[in-house]
Enzyme design. Structure first.
Site, mmCIF file in Angstrom:
data_model
loop_
_atom_site.group_PDB
_atom_site.id
_atom_site.type_symbol
_atom_site.label_atom_id
_atom_site.label_comp_id
_atom_site.label_asym_id
_atom_site.label_seq_id
_atom_site.Cartn_x
_atom_site.Cartn_y
_atom_site.Cartn_z
ATOM 1 N N GLU A 16 25.345 60.318 10.507
ATOM 2 C CA GLU A 16 26.375 59.444 11.091
ATOM 3 C C GLU A 16 26.642 58.277 10.154
ATOM 4 O OE1 GLU A 16 26.446 57.832 15.372
ATOM 5 O OE2 GLU A 16 26.069 56.035 14.165
ATOM 6 N N LYS A 274 23.088 53.956 4.823
ATOM 7 C CA LYS A 274 22.089 53.770 3.756
ATOM 8 C C LYS A 274 21.701 55.143 3.200
ATOM 9 C CE LYS A 274 20.463 49.221 4.513
ATOM 10 N NZ LYS A 274 21.597 48.752 5.219
HETATM 11 P P1 FAD Z 1 29.664 58.548 29.838
HETATM 12 O O1 FAD Z 1 29.380 59.966 29.548
HETATM 13 O O2 FAD Z 1 30.920 58.240 30.557
HETATM 14 O O3 FAD Z 1 28.400 57.977 30.640
HETATM 15 C C1 FAD Z 1 28.296 56.616 31.018
HETATM 16 C C2 FAD Z 1 27.610 56.504 32.386
HETATM 17 O O4 FAD Z 1 28.391 57.173 33.381
HETATM 18 C C3 FAD Z 1 26.218 57.164 32.440
HETATM 19 O O5 FAD Z 1 25.418 56.367 33.252
HETATM 20 C C4 FAD Z 1 26.477 58.526 33.086
HETATM 21 O O6 FAD Z 1 25.365 58.994 33.835
HETATM 22 C C5 FAD Z 1 27.675 58.249 33.983
HETATM 23 N N1 FAD Z 1 28.615 59.388 34.035
HETATM 24 C C6 FAD Z 1 29.001 60.181 33.006
HETATM 25 N N2 FAD Z 1 29.918 61.085 33.414
HETATM 26 C C7 FAD Z 1 30.115 60.868 34.733
HETATM 27 C C8 FAD Z 1 30.946 61.479 35.706
HETATM 28 N N3 FAD Z 1 31.771 62.483 35.406
HETATM 29 N N4 FAD Z 1 30.910 60.980 36.989
HETATM 30 C C9 FAD Z 1 30.094 59.939 37.303
HETATM 31 N N5 FAD Z 1 29.277 59.335 36.415
HETATM 32 C C10 FAD Z 1 29.295 59.781 35.142
HETATM 33 N N6 FAD Z 1 30.114 53.730 21.163
HETATM 34 C C11 FAD Z 1 31.243 53.353 20.501
HETATM 35 O O7 FAD Z 1 31.895 52.385 20.901
HETATM 36 N N7 FAD Z 1 31.662 54.028 19.386
HETATM 37 C C12 FAD Z 1 30.991 55.114 18.898
HETATM 38 O O8 FAD Z 1 31.406 55.711 17.899
HETATM 39 C C13 FAD Z 1 29.806 55.541 19.574
HETATM 40 N N8 FAD Z 1 29.110 56.631 19.157
HETATM 41 C C14 FAD Z 1 28.010 57.057 19.864
HETATM 42 C C15 FAD Z 1 27.331 58.221 19.458
HETATM 43 C C16 FAD Z 1 26.201 58.666 20.157
HETATM 44 C C17 FAD Z 1 25.502 59.930 19.721
HETATM 45 C C18 FAD Z 1 25.709 57.914 21.264
HETATM 46 C C19 FAD Z 1 24.464 58.358 21.998
HETATM 47 C C20 FAD Z 1 26.369 56.773 21.678
HETATM 48 C C21 FAD Z 1 27.534 56.338 21.000
HETATM 49 N N9 FAD Z 1 28.255 55.195 21.415
HETATM 50 C C22 FAD Z 1 29.392 54.805 20.732
HETATM 51 C C23 FAD Z 1 27.792 54.399 22.549
HETATM 52 C C24 FAD Z 1 28.393 54.904 23.892
HETATM 53 O O9 FAD Z 1 29.793 54.729 23.885
HETATM 54 C C25 FAD Z 1 27.751 54.126 25.014
HETATM 55 O O10 FAD Z 1 26.410 54.538 25.141
HETATM 56 C C26 FAD Z 1 28.451 54.107 26.364
HETATM 57 O O11 FAD Z 1 27.753 53.183 27.208
HETATM 58 C C27 FAD Z 1 28.436 55.422 27.115
HETATM 59 O O12 FAD Z 1 29.193 56.362 26.502
HETATM 60 P P2 FAD Z 1 29.169 57.895 27.041
HETATM 61 O O13 FAD Z 1 30.183 58.620 26.279
HETATM 62 O O14 FAD Z 1 27.783 58.429 27.025
HETATM 63 O O15 FAD Z 1 29.655 57.655 28.543
#
Ligand code: FAD
Length: 298
Positions: A16, A274
């Protein structure tokens, strides 16, 4: 090429990177890092996307650079936390015009300093993935994020895993995990996810931690558990930069060897841009990695 095709024949190695904040310095700063990463033969390189869309052109621009200049597939991150369908359509158009087929669909974090309500057509990452597949069938492969130590906003691990299943049902074809340092946490999570009917590849996301403050920052942001051994090493050599770098790389090398011994679906490295650390790490495990990531007939 859609990254999901790769899983049919091999375990994937991926890195990444994140775009620098200022648009004018983007390519100059990351080009060198990307070419050094390419020498390590990753299957894909993912490019982060700033919350509220503030690195929009950087993400697509860097993904395009990866596509044109490396053997790796680009995976463009895309968040939906404050976006309308129109905003997302513009990004999708841009990605399509640049021939980028792989998207890590995310909700994104809601910035703490925002006082006015955010307007968004999407609540969760699953809404974004579903929208992409219904509005442009067959055009993109979508993947998503998962959290071996639970997403901070989830009420329980059980609920978080139920929500993860919704992401798979919304068309995501693999998950990358939040970083973790304790492999046992990941193995338990993997077992629970498989029991809940999650069948797509789950790629452990690993960060070589190489300085003291970085470790504390990661604990704060992700609430991850830190094995006592790593904590002790870091406390002992707190003020010795070179020692911490060596320890971090060696610890991560063993962590990855253990994951490979458990036959995980792939390895994703949070590089923090890095390339030196990633290169050292891959050299440490060179032979085993060459066997592990070699294509096989399944
Ligand atoms: P979601 O999948 O929407 O989940 C968030 C919360 O909602 C969780 O508690 C989950 O249990 C709940 N949830 C999920 N789906 C549903 C549903 N259908 N109904 C009800 N509840 C639900 N952030 C950035 O800004 N830019 C990036 O490029 C970025 N890259 C990332 C890459 C990785 C591998 C990871 C692990 C995180 C990254 N993040 C990034 C951070 C991420 O955006 C945050 O962790 C954010 O808080 C949650 O994103 P998510 O897509 O997991 O959300």
């Amino acid at each position: 090429m859609k990254i999901s095709e790769l899983f049919k024949t091999k375990k994937t190695l991926s890195f990444e990177i994140f775009p620098p904040k200022r648009e004018d310095e983007t390519l100059a700063l990351v080009t060198d890092t990307i070419s050094k990463m390419d020498a390590l033969s990753p299957d894909f390189i993912s490019v982060t996307y700033g919350a509220l869309g503030n690195t929009l052109s950087n993400t697509v621009g860097i993904a395009k650079h990866i596509k044109d200049n490396t053997k790796a597939q680009p995976l463009a991150h895309l968040t939906c936390v404050s976006s309308t369908k129109h905003d997302i359509d513009m990004v999708l158009d841009n990605l399509q015009q640049n021939g980028i087929e792989n998207i890590l669909t995310l909700r994104g974090d809601i910035p703490q300093n925002i006082t006015t309500p955010l307007f968004s057509d999407f609540t969760h990452a699953s809404d974004l993935s579903q929208y992409i597949h219904t509005s442009r069938p067959g055009c993109f492969m979508t993947a998503g994020a998962c959290y071996p130590e639970m997403h901070p906003q989830a009420e329980s691990m059980r609920q978080d895993i139920e929500n993860l299943k919704k992401k798979q049902d919304a068309g995501m074809e693999f998950f990358t995990t939040q970083l973790f340092f304790d492999n046992q946490v990941f193995y338990q999570f993997l077992l629970a996810a498989r029991k809940a009917g999650i069948t797509i590849p789950i790629i452990p996301g690993i960060m070589p931690v190489t300085n003291y403050n970085q470790l504390d920052r990661m604990i704060q942001v992700t609430h991850c558990a830190v094995p006592l051994q790593l904590r002790n090493y870091f406390d002992l050599y707190k003020n010795d930069k070179a020692a911490l770098q060596e320890i971090g790389i060696i610890f991560t090398s063993y962590q990855i060897l253990d994951l490979m011994a458990h036959d995980v679906d792939g390895i994703h490295l949070y590089s923090m841009n890095k390339s030196t650390f990633i290169t050292q790490l891959m050299q440490n495990i060179g032979y085993v990695a060459s066997r592990f990531f070699a294509p096989v007939q399944k």
